[in-house]
Design a protein around this motif. Structure first.
Motif, short mmCIF file in Angstrom:
data_model
loop_
_atom_site.label_atom_id
_atom_site.label_comp_id
_atom_site.label_asym_id
_atom_site.label_seq_id
_atom_site.Cartn_x
_atom_site.Cartn_y
_atom_site.Cartn_z
N TRP A 1 -57.65 7.54 -50.95
CA TRP A 1 -59.01 8.04 -50.15
C TRP A 1 -58.45 9.08 -49.13
CZ3 TRP A 1 -63.36 5.10 -49.23
CH2 TRP A 1 -64.28 5.44 -48.30
N VAL A 2 -59.25 10.08 -49.07
CA VAL A 2 -58.77 11.19 -48.33
C VAL A 2 -59.42 11.31 -47.05
CG1 VAL A 2 -60.68 12.66 -49.31
CG2 VAL A 2 -58.86 13.87 -48.35
N SER B 1 -61.55 12.78 -44.47
CA SER B 1 -62.46 14.07 -44.43
C SER B 1 -62.31 15.08 -43.37
CB SER B 1 -64.05 13.39 -44.49
OG SER B 1 -64.13 12.77 -43.16
N SER B 2 -61.53 14.74 -42.24
CA SER B 2 -61.30 15.87 -41.33
C SER B 2 -59.93 16.40 -41.64
CB SER B 2 -61.01 14.83 -39.93
OG SER B 2 -62.38 14.30 -39.62
N SER B 3 -58.95 15.72 -41.76
CA SER B 3 -57.66 16.39 -42.22
C SER B 3 -57.28 16.79 -43.47
CB SER B 3 -56.68 15.63 -41.62
OG SER B 3 -56.40 14.28 -42.40
N ARG B 4 -58.15 16.21 -44.47
CA ARG B 4 -58.26 16.43 -45.82
C ARG B 4 -56.71 15.93 -46.58
NH1 ARG B 4 -62.52 19.00 -47.45
NH2 ARG B 4 -63.77 20.32 -46.12
N GLN B 5 -56.21 14.96 -45.73
CA GLN B 5 -54.89 14.64 -46.11
C GLN B 5 -55.05 13.02 -46.94
OE1 GLN B 5 -51.98 16.04 -45.70
NE2 GLN B 5 -53.24 17.68 -45.12
N ILE B 6 -54.34 12.98 -48.02
CA ILE B 6 -54.30 11.67 -48.49
C ILE B 6 -54.04 10.45 -47.45
CG2 ILE B 6 -53.51 10.15 -50.34
CD1 ILE B 6 -55.35 12.19 -51.27
N MET B 7 -54.80 9.41 -47.26
CA MET B 7 -54.43 8.46 -46.33
C MET B 7 -53.33 7.63 -47.04
SD MET B 7 -56.32 8.84 -43.83
CE MET B 7 -56.23 7.11 -42.96
N ILE C 1 -47.24 6.59 -50.23
CA ILE C 1 -48.30 7.37 -50.71
C ILE C 1 -48.08 7.10 -52.34
CG2 ILE C 1 -48.85 9.75 -51.34
CD1 ILE C 1 -49.63 9.07 -48.25
N LEU C 2 -49.22 6.38 -52.74
CA LEU C 2 -49.06 6.05 -54.21
C LEU C 2 -49.63 7.05 -55.31
CD1 LEU C 2 -50.16 2.10 -53.82
CD2 LEU C 2 -48.01 3.18 -53.64
N PRO C 3 -49.02 7.32 -56.33
CA PRO C 3 -49.59 7.94 -57.27
C PRO C 3 -50.89 7.68 -57.82
CG PRO C 3 -47.91 6.68 -58.38
CD PRO C 3 -47.75 6.41 -56.99
N GLY C 4 -51.65 8.42 -58.04
CA GLY C 4 -52.93 8.33 -58.66
C GLY C 4 -53.81 9.77 -59.00
N LYS C 5 -54.64 9.18 -59.80
CA LYS C 5 -55.42 10.49 -60.41
C LYS C 5 -56.85 10.77 -59.93
CE LYS C 5 -53.10 9.67 -64.98
NZ LYS C 5 -53.15 9.19 -66.50
N LEU C 6 -57.11 9.84 -59.14
CA LEU C 6 -58.57 9.98 -58.41
C LEU C 6 -58.73 9.75 -56.81
CD1 LEU C 6 -61.67 10.08 -58.69
CD2 LEU C 6 -61.71 7.64 -59.08
N VAL C 7 -59.15 10.75 -56.26
CA VAL C 7 -59.12 10.70 -54.83
C VAL C 7 -60.69 10.64 -54.34
CG1 VAL C 7 -58.69 11.81 -52.54
CG2 VAL C 7 -57.00 11.82 -54.52
N VAL C 8 -61.18 9.67 -53.45
CA VAL C 8 -62.37 9.75 -52.98
C VAL C 8 -62.60 9.62 -51.42
CG1 VAL C 8 -63.14 8.42 -55.31
CG2 VAL C 8 -62.44 7.01 -52.94
N HIS C 9 -63.76 9.83 -50.90
CA HIS C 9 -64.03 9.68 -49.54
C HIS C 9 -65.46 8.92 -49.12
CE1 HIS C 9 -67.02 12.93 -49.86
NE2 HIS C 9 -66.07 13.56 -50.48
N ASN C 10 -65.75 7.97 -50.29
CA ASN C 10 -66.72 7.40 -50.19
C ASN C 10 -66.71 5.99 -50.52
OD1 ASN C 10 -69.51 5.96 -51.50
ND2 ASN C 10 -70.40 7.62 -50.27
N SER C 11 -67.07 4.87 -49.88
CA SER C 11 -66.60 3.54 -50.10
C SER C 11 -67.24 3.02 -51.46
CB SER C 11 -66.87 2.52 -49.05
OG SER C 11 -68.36 2.58 -48.43
N GLY D 1 -57.35 1.98 -61.09
CA GLY D 1 -56.21 1.95 -60.28
C GLY D 1 -56.46 0.73 -59.06
N LEU D 2 -55.33 0.73 -58.41
CA LEU D 2 -55.29 -0.32 -57.24
C LEU D 2 -56.17 0.31 -56.03
CD1 LEU D 2 -51.52 -0.89 -57.06
CD2 LEU D 2 -53.33 -2.31 -58.33
N LEU D 3 -56.79 -0.96 -55.30
CA LEU D 3 -57.65 -0.55 -54.14
C LEU D 3 -57.07 -1.36 -52.91
CD1 LEU D 3 -59.59 -1.46 -56.48
CD2 LEU D 3 -61.30 -0.18 -54.99
N GLN D 4 -56.89 -0.38 -51.62
CA GLN D 4 -56.66 -0.95 -50.52
C GLN D 4 -57.69 -0.58 -49.30
OE1 GLN D 4 -53.39 -0.06 -47.62
NE2 GLN D 4 -52.37 -1.66 -48.61
#
Length: 294
Positions: free
Chosen positions: A193-194, A196-202, A216-226, A238-241
């Motif tokens: 999850w990114v 949206s303000s800082s553009r940093q991976i959470m 910070i876990l490895p992953g191939k997909l980054v989203v900002h919408n639930s 992948g895993l979700l939290q």
């Protein structure tokens, strides 16, 4: 039509929040020329230009932003004063609210019929977004937010805590196995999850005997919408939290399986943000109703 300063301020606020003269006139049920006249009256009395107007858009000047910021609570106080002497004491008017998609869809909207039974005169303009909103720019009365708050020109009221859950789809677990320890996570993929303000991976958070650990876990997909987040999880990417209130239907149906229950993610703060200290009665009753849901 004679327009006084009080009405002009109300019209000015409506222009800012609706984004156009035409829409402001429609929302207030007045003619378009009356909107222009109200702004001219305010600019004449304030001695400054409040808006830069073009054929396509409206931009507040720095003085206009300050005027909006200070006039909004004043108008709310005036409305509350008038409402307190009203014969029927029925609340009327618009309430502009923003909240995360998951909370809007699963917690708030299904219960809104109960709110309207008590407050039928309130019109809620609800925007549901997982992006950070600007209260001044977007003309919001309040914002419901999950997690740590960034610095800003607002008042925060703590509403409670939101439980978090780490999980994965059955398809993902069948392919990659189920992590049992935090060390196992290095062999897994995450849907990240990114901010949206800082553009940093959470970072992902876990409670351990030594305290809270952020990873910070490895992953191939980054989203900002639930909604995209859950769709990616169901696809086995992948895993979700995330918030348990959003993931619970999928956990109950067996589509998602909780992982790492011995390392729970700490609860997140749930806060309601206001642009100023003085709350209108509309915001106050909505706040109390939200607290009753939680």
């Amino acid at each position: 039509m004679q327009i006084n300063l009080f009405e002009s301020i109300r019209i000015f606020i409506e222009i800012v929040e609706s984004g156009s003269f035409t829409q402001a006139a429609e929302n207030l049920g007045i003619h378009r020329p009356a909107v222009t006249k109200a702004l001219q009256l305010l600019e004449r009395h304030s001695g400054t230009r409040l808006m830069q107007r073009t054929t396509r858009r409206i931009n507040l000047t720095p003085d206009g932003e300050e005027f909006y910021r200070r006039s909004k609570p004043l108008l709310a106080q005036a409305d509350e004063l008038l409402e307190s002497f009203s014969s029927d004491k029925v609340l009327h008017g618009q309430l502009r609210v923003d909240m995360p998609i998951a909370l809007a869809a699963l917690l708030v909207i299904p219960r809104l019929p109960d709110f309207y039974k008590t407050y039928p005169g309130i019109e809620i303009i609800l925007s549901s977004s997982d992006r950070r909103q600007d209260m001044l720019r977007d003309g919001l009365d309040c914002i419901l937010r999950v997690g740590e708050l960034e610095d800003g020109d607002y008042i925060a009221h703590r509403m409670g805590d939101i439980k978090m859950t780490t999980c994965a789809s059955r398809g993902y677990i069948a392919l990659y196995g189920k992590p049992e320890t935090l060390e196992d996570l290095k062999n897994h993929q995450a849907i990240n999850w990114v901010n949206s303000s800082s553009r940093q991976i959470m970072p992902w958070t876990f409670a351990t005997p030594k305290g809270i650990e952020e990873i910070i876990l490895p992953g191939k997909l980054v989203v900002h919408n639930s909604e995209a987040y859950v769709s990616a999880g169901l696809a086995g990417l992948g895993l979700l939290q995330g918030m348990n209130v959003f993931l619970k239907p999928y956990l109950d149906s067996g589509q998602f399986v909780e992982v790492l229950p011995s390392y729970p993610s700490p609860d997140r703060n749930l806060s309601l943000l206001y642009p100023h200290r003085h709350l209108s009665r509309r915001v106050r009753v909505f706040t109390e109703w939200l607290e009753s849901l939680l």
